[in-house]
Design an enzyme around this catalytic site. Sequence first.
Site, short mmCIF file in Angstrom:
data_model
loop_
_atom_site.label_atom_id
_atom_site.label_comp_id
_atom_site.label_asym_id
_atom_site.label_seq_id
_atom_site.Cartn_x
_atom_site.Cartn_y
_atom_site.Cartn_z
N ASP A 195 -3.30 -76.84 -118.60
CA ASP A 195 -3.79 -77.82 -117.63
C ASP A 195 -3.59 -77.30 -116.22
O ASP A 195 -2.64 -76.54 -115.96
CB ASP A 195 -3.03 -79.15 -117.82
CG ASP A 195 -3.78 -80.35 -117.23
OD1 ASP A 195 -4.29 -81.16 -118.02
OD2 ASP A 195 -3.86 -80.45 -115.99
N ASP A 239 -6.25 -72.88 -114.56
CA ASP A 239 -7.47 -73.47 -113.98
C ASP A 239 -8.64 -72.94 -114.79
O ASP A 239 -9.00 -71.77 -114.70
CB ASP A 239 -7.61 -73.06 -112.50
CG ASP A 239 -8.89 -73.59 -111.88
OD1 ASP A 239 -9.70 -74.23 -112.59
OD2 ASP A 239 -9.09 -73.36 -110.67
N VAL A 240 -9.23 -73.82 -115.60
CA VAL A 240 -10.27 -73.36 -116.53
C VAL A 240 -11.55 -72.90 -115.82
O VAL A 240 -12.39 -72.24 -116.45
CB VAL A 240 -10.64 -74.45 -117.57
CG1 VAL A 240 -9.51 -74.69 -118.55
CG2 VAL A 240 -11.10 -75.74 -116.89
N ASN A 263 -11.32 -79.06 -123.47
CA ASN A 263 -11.32 -80.49 -123.16
C ASN A 263 -11.28 -80.78 -121.66
O ASN A 263 -11.77 -81.82 -121.23
CB ASN A 263 -10.09 -81.12 -123.85
CG ASN A 263 -9.73 -82.46 -123.26
OD1 ASN A 263 -10.35 -83.47 -123.56
ND2 ASN A 263 -8.72 -82.48 -122.37
N TYR A 306 -22.58 -84.32 -114.27
CA TYR A 306 -21.75 -84.50 -115.47
C TYR A 306 -22.63 -84.49 -116.73
O TYR A 306 -22.33 -83.80 -117.71
CB TYR A 306 -21.00 -85.83 -115.35
CG TYR A 306 -20.05 -86.14 -116.48
CD1 TYR A 306 -18.81 -85.51 -116.55
CD2 TYR A 306 -20.38 -87.07 -117.47
CE1 TYR A 306 -17.92 -85.80 -117.58
CE2 TYR A 306 -19.49 -87.37 -118.50
CZ TYR A 306 -18.27 -86.73 -118.55
OH TYR A 306 -17.39 -87.02 -119.56
N LYS A 327 -22.46 -81.70 -119.76
CA LYS A 327 -22.15 -82.09 -121.13
C LYS A 327 -23.31 -81.72 -122.08
O LYS A 327 -23.07 -81.34 -123.23
CB LYS A 327 -21.82 -83.58 -121.20
CG LYS A 327 -20.55 -83.95 -120.43
CD LYS A 327 -19.33 -83.18 -120.93
CE LYS A 327 -18.02 -83.60 -120.27
NZ LYS A 327 -16.87 -82.84 -120.76
N ALA A 363 -13.63 -93.81 -122.85
CA ALA A 363 -12.23 -94.11 -123.16
C ALA A 363 -11.51 -94.37 -121.84
O ALA A 363 -11.82 -93.73 -120.83
CB ALA A 363 -11.58 -92.93 -123.90
N THR A 396 -9.20 -93.62 -119.54
CA THR A 396 -8.26 -92.58 -119.09
C THR A 396 -8.37 -92.45 -117.57
O THR A 396 -9.22 -93.11 -116.94
CB THR A 396 -8.60 -91.22 -119.72
OG1 THR A 396 -9.84 -90.79 -119.17
CG2 THR A 396 -8.70 -91.29 -121.24
N1 LIG Z 1 -12.57 -90.72 -120.85
C1 LIG Z 1 -13.84 -90.80 -121.19
O1 LIG Z 1 -14.48 -91.88 -121.12
C2 LIG Z 1 -14.58 -89.59 -121.70
C3 LIG Z 1 -15.77 -89.78 -122.44
C4 LIG Z 1 -16.46 -88.67 -122.90
C5 LIG Z 1 -15.98 -87.40 -122.64
N2 LIG Z 1 -14.83 -87.25 -121.93
C6 LIG Z 1 -14.37 -85.89 -121.67
O2 LIG Z 1 -13.08 -85.72 -122.22
C7 LIG Z 1 -12.39 -84.72 -121.48
C8 LIG Z 1 -11.01 -85.24 -121.10
O3 LIG Z 1 -11.19 -86.37 -120.29
P1 LIG Z 1 -10.09 -87.50 -120.07
O4 LIG Z 1 -10.80 -88.79 -120.07
O5 LIG Z 1 -8.94 -87.29 -120.96
O6 LIG Z 1 -9.71 -87.18 -118.53
P2 LIG Z 1 -8.30 -87.15 -117.77
O7 LIG Z 1 -8.68 -87.17 -116.33
O8 LIG Z 1 -7.39 -88.20 -118.29
O9 LIG Z 1 -7.69 -85.72 -118.17
C9 LIG Z 1 -8.33 -84.53 -117.78
C10 LIG Z 1 -7.29 -83.43 -117.68
O10 LIG Z 1 -7.98 -82.23 -117.32
C11 LIG Z 1 -7.20 -81.56 -116.33
N3 LIG Z 1 -8.06 -80.69 -115.53
C12 LIG Z 1 -8.96 -81.05 -114.58
N4 LIG Z 1 -9.51 -79.97 -114.03
C13 LIG Z 1 -8.95 -78.89 -114.64
C14 LIG Z 1 -9.10 -77.49 -114.49
N5 LIG Z 1 -9.93 -76.96 -113.58
N6 LIG Z 1 -8.38 -76.68 -115.29
C15 LIG Z 1 -7.52 -77.20 -116.21
N7 LIG Z 1 -7.33 -78.51 -116.38
C16 LIG Z 1 -8.04 -79.35 -115.60
C17 LIG Z 1 -6.56 -82.66 -115.53
O11 LIG Z 1 -5.40 -82.21 -114.81
C18 LIG Z 1 -6.24 -83.68 -116.60
O12 LIG Z 1 -4.94 -83.52 -117.13
C19 LIG Z 1 -13.28 -84.36 -120.30
O13 LIG Z 1 -14.01 -83.19 -120.61
C20 LIG Z 1 -14.21 -85.54 -120.21
O14 LIG Z 1 -15.44 -85.22 -119.62
C21 LIG Z 1 -14.11 -88.31 -121.45
#
Ligand SMILES: NC(=O)c1ccc[n+]([C@@H]2O[C@H](COP(=O)([O-])OP(=O)(O)OC[C@H]3O[C@@H](n4cnc5c(N)ncnc54)[C@H](O)[C@@H]3O)[C@@H](O)[C@H]2O)c1
Length: 249
Positions: A37, A63-64, A90, A156, A160, A189, A191
């Site tokens: 992360d 940093d991805v 993720n 976004y 995706k 979700a 978050t």
């Molecule tokens: N929550 C939703 O509704 C939802 C729905 C569909 C898809 N997603 C996808 O699920 C994944 C996780 O989302 P989430 O809801 O858990 O979000 P979140 O914000 O709770 O967690 C995301 C994590 O990614 C980390 N991050 C951000 N930029 C980064 C980088 N450059 N390098 C490494 N880490 C990095 C952040 O520090 C954080 O810990 C994302 O790809 C998001 O697009 C989320």
Amino acid sequence: MSHEPCRVAVITGGARGIGYATADVLARDGHAVVIADIDPGAGEDAAERLRAAGRSALSVPTDVADRASVEAMVRTLLERLGRIDVLVNNAGIAGRVAPLHEVTEQEWDTLIGIDLKSVYLCCRAVLPHMLERQRGAIINVASVAGKEGNPNMAPYSTAKAGIIGLTKAVAKEVAQRGVRVNAVAPATAETDILKTLSPEAIDYMKSRIPMGRFCRVEEIAEVIAFLASDKASFVTGQTYDVSGGRCTY
Ligand SMILES: NC(=O)c1ccc[n+]([C@@H]2O[C@H](COP(=O)([O-])OP(=O)(O)OC[C@H]3O[C@@H](n4cnc5c(N)ncnc54)[C@H](O)[C@@H]3O)[C@@H](O)[C@H]2O)c1
């Protein structure tokens, strides 16, 4: 009883949200999990929480969107743990809610870098190792936004959709070499990622879910864990919806 050494699973963005839930489930299933992360404090806290629960967990700040950072993370893991069996791409951000004509070039580049280019960078760094061992599973976290398009979330939705295409193409490239590549497409979700979105955007997304509720992060993590496991040994190139029925294709 199997004497196979512990499988290693890397979860990008694993410090919180869907990534942390995935790390928790994969650790429960016997993996040594690596939290990659960008937030070092949250990553270490997450790994510590897992270790306190008796799991095997390590944080490697990454940093991805940055090639050197991704390559350093993979090098470190191969030196320290010797193998990577599962990669969960993720990490992601939602970006600002705005119509496409108001999205700045910098906002576009930042989002595509973190949400899409990152998947290419992480796959590229890990695949040579998986192909050499003829073993591996990659799970990319897409979104229903990539199938349907969410209004005012064009970067976004684009990223995706790109992940879904990348998943299909790479899965076919490596299908005969022991590596499976799949994606999940969750609906909303609750978050931290929702913090950058407007209440209207969140209401819109919830209203599109036939089950009429938000997704729980564990529900996404369990599907990822299935795709990571040998139970899914004949499954590749797929995008699994975890969307309460939002997309039925
Ligand atoms: N929550 C939703 O509704 C939802 C729905 C569909 C898809 N997603 C996808 O699920 C994944 C996780 O989302 P989430 O809801 O858990 O979000 P979140 O914000 O709770 O967690 C995301 C994590 O990614 C980390 N991050 C951000 N930029 C980064 C980088 N450059 N390098 C490494 N880490 C990095 C952040 O520090 C954080 O810990 C994302 O790809 C998001 O697009 C989320």
